[in-house]
Design an enzyme around this catalytic site. Sequence first.
Site, PDB file in Angstrom:
ATOM      1  N   ARG A 129       4.748   3.069  -9.380  1.00  0.00           N
ATOM      2  CA  ARG A 129       5.340   3.754  -8.226  1.00  0.00           C
ATOM      3  C   ARG A 129       5.785   2.711  -7.214  1.00  0.00           C
ATOM      4  O   ARG A 129       4.964   2.054  -6.583  1.00  0.00           O
ATOM      5  CB  ARG A 129       4.276   4.685  -7.623  1.00  0.00           C
ATOM      6  N   HIS A 161       2.998   7.109  -1.847  1.00  0.00           N
ATOM      7  CA  HIS A 161       2.650   8.371  -2.505  1.00  0.00           C
ATOM      8  C   HIS A 161       3.515   9.489  -1.942  1.00  0.00           C
ATOM      9  O   HIS A 161       4.125  10.256  -2.680  1.00  0.00           O
ATOM     10  CB  HIS A 161       1.168   8.680  -2.301  1.00  0.00           C
ATOM     11  N   TYR A 215      -3.637  -0.152   0.907  1.00  0.00           N
ATOM     12  CA  TYR A 215      -4.433  -0.299  -0.314  1.00  0.00           C
ATOM     13  C   TYR A 215      -3.781  -1.162  -1.397  1.00  0.00           C
ATOM     14  O   TYR A 215      -4.363  -1.354  -2.456  1.00  0.00           O
ATOM     15  CB  TYR A 215      -4.776   1.079  -0.892  1.00  0.00           C
TER      16      TYR A 215
END
Length: 372
Positions: free
Chosen positions: A262, A266, A275
């Site tokens: 990705r 998100h 993160y």
Amino acid sequence: MSVLDHSTDESTRYQLLALDGSRTDEPLPIDVDDDTLVGIYEHMRLARRFDERAVSLQRQGRIATYAPLAGQEASQVASAYALDAQDWLYPTYRDHAAKVVRGVPIESLLLTMMGHGDGYRVPEGVNVMPEYIPIATQIPQAAGAAMASRYLDEDSVYCCYFGDGATSEGDFHEGLNFAGVFDAPVVFFCNNNQWAISVPREKQTASKTIAQKADAYGFEGIQVDGTDPLAVYVATREAVEKARNPGPGETRPTLIEAVQYRFGAHTTADDPDVYREGVPDEWRDRDPIPRYETFLRETGRLDDETKAEIEDRIESRLADAIETAESTTPEPVSAMFEHVYAEPTPELDRQREELERLVERYGEDAFRRDHS
């Protein structure tokens, strides 16, 4: 094409294009016509450009939260191309490109993010379920629909999308077990993009691959390079054909794990810098669009003129979709109550009455997304 070696070595993944876009030595087991190959490219370019525009629209406050798909164009587009007209797609909130391939208008995608309930209305004859927001709930539903379809002696295959995070949900295991027991004509397609929001793949499962989980349910699992559209198309097409007409000793279901990354957040409400440290170079080098473009150019299927025509069509198509969506008359804010229950509950009636009092006092515009 079964995953016999469940190591994490990427050389075991099914792949038909090298990283530089050239063909590997792996033979092509099915014929793929030029229109399909170029169509996949155009839809991948459309998906990337839509993604860029949608993120920009969200940052401008013109649509609500958006789930980016950059990096996943190959898996979405190529797998959707592998379905026949009578087949069904069960998408997640990120599978915008697959829905467009199957016939969902781009403006419908935008309308849902503008708060229009009609955006979820799938056009007649388009076999796509409305997108699923709760994680993994579509998996047992797709398995059940596939089983029912088989009982009715229909000729449909059901393709169910989900992410790697969904494999930690009970629905995943129940749905795959159900499909295996009833030999349902379903293709479970895992878009393994390495992150379930902030949870990395290695924290999801101790299994070496997600594909090997199919072993427990008695059917085939395939791990494919999700940034290789040719491999994704072939693997999905073979899984669809097996689901529809299995050979001697074959089971109908298949679990496909498309390994990718990705590129973006998100959703636009997420900050991935918290993160992870950007997109690793090895995944940037796997960007499916330039990789696939090289293949098409080297095989004489794409040139500068054709690419320019494709880009012009994409820009025109997106501009028309945005204009159509933004010119659609907004529904009254009270419309949010209309499809919650068949018969409104007393609590829902109380909430509606409270909203109506507020609208009367402050006006509809106070509750619009573009109110300033």
